[in-house]
Enzyme design. Structure first.
Site, PDB file in Angstrom:
ATOM      1  N   ASP A   8       8.041   8.774  -6.731  1.00  0.00           N
ATOM      2  CA  ASP A   8       7.687   7.477  -6.151  1.00  0.00           C
ATOM      3  C   ASP A   8       8.668   7.162  -5.033  1.00  0.00           C
ATOM      4  OD1 ASP A   8       5.779   7.405  -8.092  1.00  0.00           O
ATOM      5  OD2 ASP A   8       6.539   5.641  -9.137  1.00  0.00           O
ATOM      6  N   ASP A 130      -6.629   2.066 -11.444  1.00  0.00           N
ATOM      7  CA  ASP A 130      -5.511   1.368 -12.086  1.00  0.00           C
ATOM      8  C   ASP A 130      -6.036   0.154 -12.832  1.00  0.00           C
ATOM      9  OD1 ASP A 130      -3.837   3.174 -10.703  1.00  0.00           O
ATOM     10  OD2 ASP A 130      -3.868   1.880  -8.942  1.00  0.00           O
TER      11      ASP A 130
END
Length: 244
Positions: A8, A130
């Site tokens: 990330d 998501d």
């Protein structure tokens, strides 16, 4: 089942957030390319890269870091975060990404998805699905939509998506294990090949996901558990193959 170590990116650094919240940030490396090379050296066959700044800003912000990663590894990688324009998707694929993950734009403009799939193909474009409490989360997980995640997954499969990264946002970064029941439901009922993400913290979690592989779970993303030493890449690979 493929293991995807997660990188990330925020401000060019390799970080982890908890539940996608910027205030819950831990910096693990200021050299993401070295981290990527390390994952490859440990046996990783794919990488999962998220541009966190891009997810929040609506367009990629860490292309330099992604380019550096591409220059250090030979294994394929997928990139998500802020992929909402044709030119941004093309730029990331040109850098060397094998696949681009589209989340928010798929929710806000399904017709645009048809254009993207036609332009790049369903092998290059995968869905970022998501969910928070069963509803689709967008805008870097900051917003919860009124869209049912299961219904949305089915819609996107009918549009032409073949693969989706499914993240239960409420589990992400907490090392509490994935939401197995909902992951199984999403895999069984949408027709999408699911890459499970969020909360994976142990060999047992991977084995549990492997048990629903035949339902349509093709991979698992591991982030914080790798960085915190809860599990090694080799252990994850062995569990994904059915070893101990």
């Amino acid at each position: 089942m493929i293991i995807y170590p997660a990188i990330d990116l925020k401000d060019g650094q390799c970080v982890r957030l908890v539940q996608g919240k910027v205030e819950n940030k831990t910096v693990y490396s200021s050299d993401p390319a070295a981290m990527a090379a390390s994952f490859q050296a440990q046996g990783a066959q794919w990488l999962h890269i998220v541009d966190l700044d891009g997810a929040l800003n609506g367009q990629p912000q860490n292309l330099k870091a992604i380019k550096q990663i591409a220059g250090r590894i030979d294994i394929p990688f997928q990139v998500g975060g802020g992929m909402r324009r044709l030119e941004d998707i093309a730029a990331v694929l040109e850098i060397g990404a094998s696949r681009v993950i589209i989340g928010t734009r798929a929710v806000t403009s399904p017709h645009f998805m048809e254009k993207i799939l036609k332009e790049f193909g369903s092998d290059k474009i995968i869905l970022g699905l998501d969910a928070r409490e069963g509803m689709v989360a967008i805008e870097g997980w900051v917003e919860k939509s009124s869209l049912d995640a299961l219904v949305f997954g089915k819609q996107m499969h009918s549009l032409g998506f073949k693969t989706a990264v499914f993240t239960d946002v409420s589990r992400d970064g907490l090392l509490q294990g994935p939401n197995l029941d909902f992951t199984r439901t999403i895999a069984e009922q949408t027709g999408l090949s699911i890459i499970a993400s969020g909360g994976v913290s142990s060999v047992e979690n991977i084995k549990s996901l492997r048990e629903i592989e035949k339902k349509g779970v093709s991979g698992v993303i591991i982030g914080k558990a790798l960085y915190d030493g809860k599990i090694t890449i080799q252990e994850a690979l062995d569990a994904a193959k059915g070893g101990h």
